[in-house]
Design an enzyme around this catalytic site. Structure first.
Site, PDB file in Angstrom:
ATOM      1  N   CYS A 129       0.412   0.672   3.171  1.00  0.00           N
ATOM      2  CA  CYS A 129      -0.059   0.070   4.206  1.00  0.00           C
ATOM      3  C   CYS A 129       0.691  -0.197   5.273  1.00  0.00           C
ATOM      4  CB  CYS A 129      -1.766  -0.456   4.066  1.00  0.00           C
ATOM      5  SG  CYS A 129      -2.285   0.881   3.015  1.00  0.00           S
ATOM      6  N   GLU A 174       2.887  -3.568   4.614  1.00  0.00           N
ATOM      7  CA  GLU A 174       4.002  -4.358   3.436  1.00  0.00           C
ATOM      8  C   GLU A 174       5.422  -4.278   4.147  1.00  0.00           C
ATOM      9  OE1 GLU A 174       0.784  -2.201   2.729  1.00  0.00           O
ATOM     10  OE2 GLU A 174       1.245  -2.107   0.945  1.00  0.00           O
TER      11      GLU A 174
END
Length: 786
Positions: A430, A432
């Site tokens: 997402c 990270e």
């Protein structure tokens, strides 16, 4: 979009996800015959080779990029060594409306007869739950946190440019050299390293064999092909598969196929949901594109066609199905392949190329579920590129998401990475942050921060279950001031984080011992030289993340208590707790007071934003620097994916006026409806969070389509993004859709099958979401640009 791409897209879009038990049957038979005869890394590599030799392979009509994880598009295998689905699990997957996977009843019977008896008690999930202490189980079941590794391979992995310069045969030579240099006299781990290196060598052979099988099939199909043009394509594809991945690619086509074979290798070897990504795909492909254009062997249209084929191929791979809490927290087909565009090159120059623009065109043409692009914006990124991305954003697909390269680089330098490795890194999954091709950055699960406050308000007891899930930190009705409340919250936070990390570290050693990933280790730098597995400290960097959820909800709740109970003294703590326990039934006037008369996060109001900073600092101080088992440490990131919906269901009414069981705030976004002063105020509030101390933050914003209708409106959007990033913001993403459209999609879903929306760090088809997730998106504030 030409006819080939139209056909391939239609097939991919219309294919229904299904489960194949082929891998599970092959693995079970292999383990029955070979388990206990070989060191674990060698056993895993031997099974991987066995699988690559025997699994069904597929080349579809018109395809130019080949290879499937399952026997056909959208067909996914199971991984019983990670999670052994029960017959009931499989029947639920086959019958449930959302995230449905077709499973033949005869396959369920075979699974029940052949697979389940062997793997019961042997799967990683069974091993985890057989070990965890009761206090961990109680906290987990109460919704205080989740655990990523209880049923899927850990990590969000992205590659750097190594595979475009080095074929697997050359990597095998490096492995042989490292084996030759093992020091059995002075290195007590030499024998263990030898086992791991032998496993890596076998894994390389497995993927080369897998590619050659596709070459054989393409040649066989060419012999039977009547169309001369398709025959020539099949023969060319065969030559590509003969060359890569055994050797480094020479052309644009070979480079794409090289990555795809490596991607398939990693997600076939051991992938329960690992978000495998190519990293900076545009940067990797640019030299091949430029060479092909210059020497006349490639045209822009041909490159776009190949990219489209690749995009569709990724879309053919839904995530393996999940069960239990993990299914509740994330019910999506998305396998989280994020493709970074733009950013910086290793030498610090701008990473945007013509391939970057080509990929934006491809995603606009196809608007498929996955892979999902992200644009990475540095101080050097041209506004032309950001505006090209904005044109796609306003189409309403929910992508590309937008990341601040300069912040991403600083986040990595802060934790000790070299400047060059940081520039070559980016984001995967997402939001990270990681160093591509050099790091195992493992997501360990979500932390429900508003739930921690709820437990503190109830003296360590979960009011929904009545179970004690934390230490006694005092009767909240007797707290004399806000500091006493915050001290109780801090103590509960420290307890739950320590509880989670203790079990995380045990699970980490279980994966290192029982489920090594020798092929993934080959393509991550330093694993060969270290002679250690990806899951055992082999990579250059080894980071663990805890994803913290609900900072908007917990901030607003603390602000409400401080304002109304301790500062204005208009509400007693006893009355507030009674109202929360009753879900505000009989206390609507109080709920409206809390909702309308409290300083809330997201409005550039320091009264609330200073609380947000304090909570964030508490999370940082509690998590950051805690040791993992690989010589590195834990960090935090501020990510919820869709877990804020699950966590909300596990949370009672909250002091900010939120009703029980509704979603809590997502990522670092404000609470639903709490951001009342426009998007500029939102980004100013969030800029007060020191995001460089995190491994990523997530900000959702929603605009009405007319807000971005004109060219000047796109300029405003570009300025908003640039302004936020100048304040060190990490990430921002947009839904561009009105409530009327979403309500129509709920009423007549078949007419809106193509409607993509941004859910969290990914987009999904709106009609594939359950009602709770649909309502969560509808409830987001509709913003305007000033």
């Amino acid at each position: 979009m030409n006819q080939r791409i139209w056909n391939l897209r239609k097939e991919s879009f219309e294919a229904k996800p299904a489960i194949s038990i082929e891998r599970a049957l092959l693995e079970t038979a292999f383990y029955k015959a070979e388990y206990g005869k070989h060191p674990l890394p060698v056993l895993r590599a031997m099974f991987f080779r066995h699988l690559c030799e025997r699994k069904t392979i597929y080349i579809g009509p018109g395809e130019l990029i080949v290879g499937e994880r399952g026997p056909a598009p959208k067909v996914v295998p199971t991984f019983p060594e990670l999670t052994c689905h029960s017959a009931e699990d499989l029947r639920i997957l086959n019958s449930r409306e959302m995230a449905h996977y077709t499973v033949a009843e005869e396959d369920i019977a075979t699974y029940e007869r052949e697979v389940i008896p062997y793997w019961q008690g042997r799967s990683m999930r069974d091993r985890v739950f057989a070990h965890v202490p009761q206090e961990w189980r109680d906290a987990y079941e109460s919704g205080l946190f989740t655990e990523f590794m209880e049923q899927r391979a850990p990590g969000h992995t992205a590659l750097d440019g190594m595979i475009y310069e080095t074929g697997l045969n050359e990597l095998k030579a490096r492995i042989a050299d490292r084996i030759a240099r093992l020091d059995y006299l002075n290195d007590p781990h030499a024998a263990t390293r030898a086992d791991q290196l032998k496993a890596m060598d076998i894994a390389c052979d497995a993927v080369i064999l897998f590619a050659h099988r596709h070459a054989d099939l393409a040649e066989q199909m060419a012999r039977a092909e009547a169309d001369p043009a398709r025959k020539a394509e099949l023969l060319h594809m065969a030559s590509v598969c003969r060359h890569v991945p055994a050797n480094a690619p020479r052309t644009f086509h070979e480079a794409l196929q090289m990555y795809w074979f490596v991607h398939l290798g990693t997600i076939t070897e051991l992938n329960g949901w690992d978000a495998m990504s190519p990293g900076h795909l545009d940067q990797h492909l640019a030299p091949f594109y430029e060479t092909g254009i210059a020497d006349g062997t490639l045209t822009r249209d041909a490159a776009k066609e190949l990219l489209s084929c690749f995009w569709i191929k990724v879309n053919n791979h839904p995530a393996p199905p999940k069960v239990g809490v993990t299914a509740k927290e994330s019910g999506t087909y998305n396998d989280f392949t994020q493709i970074n565009l733009g950013g910086l090159k290793r030498d610090g120059t701008d990473g945007v190329s013509e391939v970057s623009y080509l990929i934006l065109e491809v995603v606009d043409d196809l608007h498929l579920l996955q892979p999902q692009p992200s644009v990475h914006v540095s101080s050097q990124t041209p506004d032309r590129f950001l505006k090209a991305a904005a044109r796609v954003i306003r189409k309403g697909y929910g992508y590309p998401s937008v990341f601040n390269t300069d912040t991403v680089v600083m986040q990595q330098i802060r934790v000790g990475k070299s400047v060059e490795d940081a520039r070559e890194g980016g984001t995967s999954g997402c939001i990270e942050t990681g160093s591509f091709g050099k790091e195992a950055y493992i997501l360990t699960g979500y932390l429900n921060v508003p739930k921690v406050l709820e437990v503190a308000l109830n003296n360590g007891v979960d009011p929904l279950t009545g179970k004690r899930v934390g230490p006694e930190t005092g009767d909240a009705r007797e707290f004399r001031n806000f500091e006493e409340l915050y001290t109780a919250f801090s103590r509960q936070l420290e307890y739950v984080v320590d509880l989670k990390i203790r079990v995380n570290n045990y699970i980490e050693r279980m994966y290192a011992a029982h489920s090594p990933a020798p092929f993934l280790s080959v393509v991550i730098r330093d694993c060969i030289e270290n002679g250690r597995d990806y899951y055992d400290g082999g990579p250059r960097y080894n980071t663990n993340y805890i994803q913290c959820c609900g900072i908007g909800t917990v901030t607003d709740s603390l602000s409400a208590i401080r304002t109304h109970v301790f500062e204005q003294k208009k509400v007693s703590m006893r009355l507030l707790l009674e109202a929360l326990a009753a879900n505000f039934e009989g206390h609507e006037a109080l709920r409206l007071r809390l909702w309308n008369k409290t300083p809330f996060f997201g409005n550039d109001d320091d009264r609330a934003d200073n609380i947000m900073r304090r909570v964030y600092d508490s999370l940082y101080n509690t998590i950051d620097g805690k040791p993992n088992t690989k010589g590195s440490v834990y960090h935090l990131n501020m990510l919820s994916t869709t877990c804020h919906v699950y966590f909300g269901k596990m949370l009672g009414a909250t002091p900010n006026g939120r009703y029980a069981h509704l979603p809590e705030s997502d990522g670092t976004s404000p609470s639903h409806g709490a951001d009342r002063n426009g998007p500029t105020a939102v980004v100013k509030s969030l800029s007060k969070m020191d995001q460089i101390k995190s491994g990523g933050t997530l900000l959702n914003q929603r605009f009405l389509p007319n807000v971005l209708a004109g060219d000047a409106d796109l300029d405003k959007l570009v300025r908003l993004i640039r302004s936020y990033f100048a304040m060190n913001g990490h990430h921002i993403q947009f839904n561009v859709v009105d409530t009327e459209t979403l309500r129509k999609a709920q009423a007549t879903p078949d007419e809106y099958r193509n409607l993509l929306v941004r859910v969290a760090g990914y987009s999904d088809y709106f009609v594939d979401l359950d009602a709770d997730h649909q309502e969560e998106i509808i409830s987001r504030t509709e913003q305007e640009l000033g």
